[in-house]
Write an enzyme that holds these catalytic residues in place. Structure first.
Site, PDB file in Angstrom:
ATOM      1  NE  ARG A 161       8.486   4.513  -8.584  1.00 49.14           N
ATOM      2  CZ  ARG A 161       7.643   3.918  -7.743  1.00 49.14           C
ATOM      3  NH1 ARG A 161       8.074   3.523  -6.572  1.00 49.14           N
ATOM      4  NH2 ARG A 161       6.384   3.729  -8.078  1.00 49.14           N
TER       5      ARG A 161
ATOM      6  CD  GLU B 115       0.814  -3.431  -3.545  1.00 52.15           C
ATOM      7  OE1 GLU B 115       1.792  -2.968  -4.148  1.00 52.15           O
ATOM      8  OE2 GLU B 115       0.806  -3.653  -2.328  1.00 52.15           O
TER       9      GLU B 115
HETATM   10  P1  AMP Z   1       3.091  -4.810  -9.601  1.00 53.92           P
HETATM   11  O1  AMP Z   1       2.541  -4.727 -10.978  1.00 53.92           O
HETATM   12  O2  AMP Z   1       2.035  -5.021  -8.568  1.00 53.92           O
HETATM   13  O3  AMP Z   1       4.232  -5.784  -9.465  1.00 53.92           O
HETATM   14  O4  AMP Z   1       3.635  -3.371  -9.243  1.00 53.92           O
HETATM   15  C1  AMP Z   1       4.880  -2.992  -9.628  1.00 53.92           C
HETATM   16  C2  AMP Z   1       4.940  -1.551 -10.035  1.00 53.92           C
HETATM   17  O5  AMP Z   1       4.139  -0.680  -9.211  1.00 53.92           O
HETATM   18  C3  AMP Z   1       6.341  -1.063  -9.936  1.00 53.92           C
HETATM   19  O6  AMP Z   1       6.618  -0.330 -11.107  1.00 53.92           O
HETATM   20  C4  AMP Z   1       6.374  -0.204  -8.695  1.00 53.92           C
HETATM   21  O7  AMP Z   1       7.044   0.980  -8.979  1.00 53.92           O
HETATM   22  C5  AMP Z   1       4.923   0.080  -8.322  1.00 53.92           C
HETATM   23  N1  AMP Z   1       4.554  -0.370  -6.964  1.00 53.92           N
HETATM   24  C6  AMP Z   1       3.651  -1.342  -6.658  1.00 53.92           C
HETATM   25  N2  AMP Z   1       3.516  -1.514  -5.348  1.00 53.92           N
HETATM   26  C7  AMP Z   1       4.361  -0.640  -4.778  1.00 53.92           C
HETATM   27  C8  AMP Z   1       4.707  -0.345  -3.408  1.00 53.92           C
HETATM   28  N3  AMP Z   1       4.138  -0.985  -2.376  1.00 53.92           N
HETATM   29  N4  AMP Z   1       5.641   0.600  -3.200  1.00 53.92           N
HETATM   30  C9  AMP Z   1       6.224   1.253  -4.230  1.00 53.92           C
HETATM   31  N5  AMP Z   1       5.939   1.019  -5.519  1.00 53.92           N
HETATM   32  C10 AMP Z   1       5.024   0.098  -5.811  1.00 53.92           C
END
Ligand code: AMP
Length: 170
Positions: free
Chosen positions: A58, A95
């Site tokens: 995205r 996550e």
């Molecule tokens: P992080 O590494 O935890 O900051 O996760 C960020 C990446 O995971 C981004 O590229 C988001 O597209 C995806 N992502 C993580 N958590 C979510 C969520 N709750 N909703 C949508 N996309 C998420």
């Protein structure tokens, strides 16, 4: 324009306990999509930037129209096994789960000014891995931009010291 009207919350996706932020309604709406990209480019229009780096997948959707509008080149950070040439790899925790990201080793030159873009800041692990890849190549990160930040996950702590902009905060 209330961008939040175009973000759909999906509970327990892709795993129980995760509230997934679905941006497809925003992307589908021509006015919302354009206004969101316009708001992001407004922040960086006077910034000295050599390249925009976007994170698969995205981050490509948000980063490429920004690169086009700002008249910059676009560089992808990709999931493993996608890039065809010499590359660097960084591991990170998500996550939900863990993964790796890659960048071409000749993606840009040492000292180039980079704006890093993704759709969403959650725990910050994805962004931190991308920051590490950019800095391994000697890039200077002039900013990190997101459509949306999940504040409770404190992703900013992982990327402290960088200039971070988030259009929306949930
Ligand atoms: P992080 O590494 O935890 O900051 O996760 C960020 C990446 O995971 C981004 O590229 C988001 O597209 C995806 N992502 C993580 N958590 C979510 C969520 N709750 N909703 C949508 N996309 C998420």
């Amino acid at each position: 324009m209330n961008f939040n009207d175009y973000i759909r919350n999906i509970p327990d996706f892709p795993k129980e306990g995760i509230l997934f932020k679905d941006i497809t309604p925003l992307l589908k709406n021509n006015r919302a999509f354009k206004a969101a990209i316009d708001a992001l480019i407004e922040i960086y229009k006077d910034e000295e930037i050599d390249y925009i780096v976007g994170i698969e997948a995205r981050g490509f959707i948000i980063g490429t129209p920004m690169a086009y509008a700002l008249n910059k080149g676009f560089i992808p950070v990709r999931k493993p096994g996608k890039l065809p040439y010499d590359k660097y790899t960084a591991s990170y925790d998500l996550e939900y789960g863990s993964s790796e990201l890659e960048i071409h080793s000749d993606a840009f030159s040492k000292g180039d000014k980079i704006l890093l873009v993704d759709d969403l800041l959650a725990t910050g692990g994805t962004t931190k891995a991308s920051v590490d890849l950019i800095e391994k190549l000697g890039g200077e990160i002039v900013g990190i931009a997101f459509l949306l930040e999940l504040k409770d996950l404190n992703g900013r702590d992982m990327i402290e010291g960088y200039d971070i902009f988030t259009l929306l905060q949930h």
